[in-house]
Every structure is written in structure tokens, then in C-alpha cells.
Scaffold this motif. Structure first.
Motif, mmCIF file in Angstrom:
data_model
loop_
_atom_site.group_PDB
_atom_site.id
_atom_site.type_symbol
_atom_site.label_atom_id
_atom_site.label_comp_id
_atom_site.label_asym_id
_atom_site.label_seq_id
_atom_site.Cartn_x
_atom_site.Cartn_y
_atom_site.Cartn_z
ATOM 1 N N SER A 123 40.784 37.476 50.875
ATOM 2 C CA SER A 123 40.103 38.249 49.826
ATOM 3 C C SER A 123 38.865 37.528 49.299
ATOM 4 C CB SER A 123 41.064 38.539 48.670
ATOM 5 O OG SER A 123 41.531 37.329 48.101
ATOM 6 N N SER A 124 38.885 36.202 49.361
ATOM 7 C CA SER A 124 37.721 35.433 48.899
ATOM 8 C C SER A 124 36.631 35.337 49.960
ATOM 9 C CB SER A 124 38.137 34.030 48.475
ATOM 10 O OG SER A 124 38.933 34.073 47.322
ATOM 11 N N GLN A 184 38.932 35.974 33.747
ATOM 12 C CA GLN A 184 39.506 36.830 34.783
ATOM 13 C C GLN A 184 39.415 36.154 36.140
ATOM 14 O OE1 GLN A 184 41.304 39.070 32.915
ATOM 15 N NE2 GLN A 184 40.807 40.455 34.578
ATOM 16 N N GLY A 185 40.464 36.280 36.906
ATOM 17 C CA GLY A 185 40.479 35.752 38.261
ATOM 18 C C GLY A 185 41.223 34.437 38.389
ATOM 19 N N ILE A 186 41.465 33.760 37.268
ATOM 20 C CA ILE A 186 42.195 32.495 37.320
ATOM 21 C C ILE A 186 43.636 32.755 36.926
ATOM 22 C CG2 ILE A 186 42.491 30.212 36.301
ATOM 23 C CD1 ILE A 186 39.501 29.977 36.113
ATOM 24 N N SER A 187 44.519 32.497 37.869
ATOM 25 C CA SER A 187 45.941 32.668 37.597
ATOM 26 C C SER A 187 46.535 31.292 37.341
ATOM 27 C CB SER A 187 46.634 33.340 38.778
ATOM 28 O OG SER A 187 46.404 32.589 39.947
ATOM 29 N N ILE A 188 46.810 31.022 36.109
ATOM 30 C CA ILE A 188 47.392 29.730 35.753
ATOM 31 C C ILE A 188 48.193 29.902 34.483
ATOM 32 C CG2 ILE A 188 45.361 28.985 34.462
ATOM 33 C CD1 ILE A 188 46.052 26.125 35.342
ATOM 34 N N GLY A 189 49.286 29.228 34.418
ATOM 35 C CA GLY A 189 50.082 29.219 33.207
ATOM 36 C C GLY A 189 50.536 27.809 32.929
ATOM 37 N N THR A 190 50.569 27.439 31.670
ATOM 38 C CA THR A 190 50.982 26.083 31.336
ATOM 39 C C THR A 190 52.455 25.857 31.613
ATOM 40 O OG1 THR A 190 51.312 26.784 29.051
ATOM 41 C CG2 THR A 190 49.198 25.761 29.591
ATOM 42 N N GLN A 191 53.200 26.922 31.798
ATOM 43 C CA GLN A 191 54.628 26.771 32.061
ATOM 44 C C GLN A 191 54.906 26.064 33.381
ATOM 45 O OE1 GLN A 191 53.015 29.687 32.040
ATOM 46 N NE2 GLN A 191 53.542 30.821 33.882
ATOM 47 N N ASP A 192 53.954 26.064 34.305
ATOM 48 C CA ASP A 192 54.208 25.394 35.580
ATOM 49 C C ASP A 192 53.814 23.917 35.557
ATOM 50 O OD1 ASP A 192 51.444 25.412 35.752
ATOM 51 O OD2 ASP A 192 51.350 26.583 37.592
ATOM 52 N N GLY A 193 53.337 23.448 34.415
ATOM 53 C CA GLY A 193 52.991 22.043 34.279
ATOM 54 C C GLY A 193 51.661 21.665 34.896
ATOM 55 N N ILE A 220 35.295 29.554 41.605
ATOM 56 C CA ILE A 220 33.893 29.566 41.196
ATOM 57 C C ILE A 220 33.614 30.907 40.519
ATOM 58 C CG2 ILE A 220 33.036 30.495 43.388
ATOM 59 C CD1 ILE A 220 30.547 28.688 43.016
ATOM 60 N N ARG A 221 32.709 30.866 39.561
ATOM 61 C CA ARG A 221 32.218 32.099 38.935
ATOM 62 C C ARG A 221 30.704 31.977 38.890
ATOM 63 N NH1 ARG A 221 33.193 33.115 32.746
ATOM 64 N NH2 ARG A 221 31.272 31.925 32.678
ATOM 65 N N SER A 266 29.512 37.851 33.707
ATOM 66 C CA SER A 266 29.985 39.223 33.903
ATOM 67 C C SER A 266 30.917 39.359 35.109
ATOM 68 C CB SER A 266 28.793 40.167 34.071
ATOM 69 O OG SER A 266 28.048 39.790 35.216
ATOM 70 N N GLU A 267 31.087 38.300 35.872
ATOM 71 C CA GLU A 267 31.914 38.336 37.079
ATOM 72 C C GLU A 267 33.241 37.623 36.857
ATOM 73 O OE1 GLU A 267 29.699 36.590 40.283
ATOM 74 O OE2 GLU A 267 28.125 38.094 40.180
ATOM 75 N N ASP A 268 34.213 37.967 37.688
ATOM 76 C CA ASP A 268 35.494 37.261 37.691
ATOM 77 C C ASP A 268 35.347 35.976 38.490
ATOM 78 O OD1 ASP A 268 36.556 39.433 36.390
ATOM 79 O OD2 ASP A 268 37.674 40.191 38.122
ATOM 80 N N TYR A 269 36.186 35.003 38.182
ATOM 81 C CA TYR A 269 36.314 33.828 39.043
ATOM 82 C C TYR A 269 36.949 34.285 40.358
ATOM 83 C CZ TYR A 269 35.568 30.457 35.246
ATOM 84 O OH TYR A 269 35.035 29.708 34.238
ATOM 85 N N PHE A 270 36.604 33.613 41.443
ATOM 86 C CA PHE A 270 37.331 33.862 42.671
ATOM 87 C C PHE A 270 37.664 32.537 43.335
ATOM 88 C CE2 PHE A 270 32.932 34.203 44.051
ATOM 89 C CZ PHE A 270 32.902 33.527 45.256
#
Length: 176
Positions: free
Chosen positions: A6-7, A72-81, A141-142, A146-150
Motif C-alpha cells: 500500500s505504501s 493520521q496514518g500512524i498506528s501506535i498505542g502506548t499499551q504495547d510498550g 513520512i508525511r 494535509s496528508e496522512d503519514y504513510f
């Protein structure tokens, strides 16, 4: 393959010559025991048309923006450390990259054909002992606000890359 399909489409449409350097953002997700600091991300832009007059290589060191919001585009959560570092070019580097873009565009307009490259890499330091398991990094990178990170690279195993060079991940410098 570390770059998602997709990238690939987005990368093929990314023109480093048309991006506004001051708007660009770079993000790195690392395990909690690694920290990406100012100077640890390198952005290299080059052009080579076969002679010294038309050969340029510029390396920029984006600065970490401690107040950056992932976006937008960055999937990260602090729960995974994991840890997220978002960086931008300094004002001086943004001006320098803009000047390089202008020089390359002028060469292209004059009919000079060459090969251009744009790459992003990252290093870091260890805040604690590095466990004996894969060390996974993801980079984004973004180009503009106005764009999402990819994603540029997804879950690259630094342990595997470092061992291929004959070195060891335990040689990652300490942050202290």
C-alpha cells in the motif's frame, strides 16, 4: 519486504523535489528500551548526472519534536510498550533542502538527466538492556500537514540487519 504494498504506490508518487521541506515529518516507532534522539534520524537527498558539477549529496538531521501529535496514518498505542519519535527538519536544513531542490529542478529544466535518491534512516540509543529477541522498528513520512503519514518500513528487525554486518545489537550505544 519491509515496505508495505500500500505504501509502494504512495512512494512512487512522492516527489522529494516538490515537497515543502518545512512541512515534512518523519516518525519512528521503536521498542521501549530504545530512544531516538536529535541527530539519530538521517534524511539523504542526492542527485548524480555523471560529473562533479552535477553530483550532490546532502544529509539532514531532523530534530525530534517533543510536542508532535502522531496524526493520521500512524498506528501506535502506548499499551504495547513502544516509543514514538516524530521529527522535522530544522529551519536551516529546510532552507538548505529547498535550495537543493531548486538546483536540481534547474538542471532538469536545462535538460540534464541524472539519478536522484531520497532516503530516510534512523539509529538510536539503549535506555536499558536489550532483550535477546527481534528489535522491530517502523518508520513513516508525511509530506504535508494535509496528508496522512504513510509507512516507509514496517517492523524492520534491527537485530537481523546489524548481525548481517557482522556487528552485534549489544553495541547500540547507551543513552546514559
Amino acid at each position: 519486504m519491509t515496505t508495505p504494498v500500500s505504501s509502494m504506490v504512495k512512494l512512487s508518487q512522492l516527489s522529494p523535489l516538490d515537497a515543502k521541506p518545512s512541512d515534512m515529518r518523519f516518525a519512528v516507532r521503536s521498542p521501549h528500551y530504545l530512544r531516538v534522539r536529535n541527530g539519530d534520524i538521517s534524511v539523504t537527498m542526492s542527485f548524480d548526472a555523471g560529473d562533479e558539477v552535477t553530483r550532490f549529496v546532502e544529509v539532514y538531521k531532523p530534530v525530534i519534536d517533543e510536542n508532535a501529535i502522531p496524526g493520521q496514518g500512524i498506528s501506535i498505542g502506548t499499551q504495547d510498550g513502544s516509543r514514538l519519535a516524530i521529527a522535522r527538519l530544522s529551519e536551516e536544513d529546510a532552507v538548505s533542502m529547498k535550495a537543493l531542490q531548486t538546483r536540481i529542478k534547474a538542471l532538469n529544466a536545462a535538460g540534464v538527466e541524472g539519478e536522484g535518491r531520497f532516503s530516510v534512516s534512523a539509529t538510536g540509543c539503549a535506555e536499558s538492556q536489550i532483550p535477546d529477541k527481534p528489535i522491530l522498528l517502523t518508520t513513516w513520512i508525511r509530506r504535508a500537514p494535509s496528508e496522512d503519514y504513510f509507512i516507509l518500513t514496517r517492523n524492520v528487525d534491527i537485530r537481523k540487519l546489524v548481525s548481517q554486518t557482522g556487528s552485534s545489537p549489544v553495541n547500540i550505544p547507551s543513552c546514559n
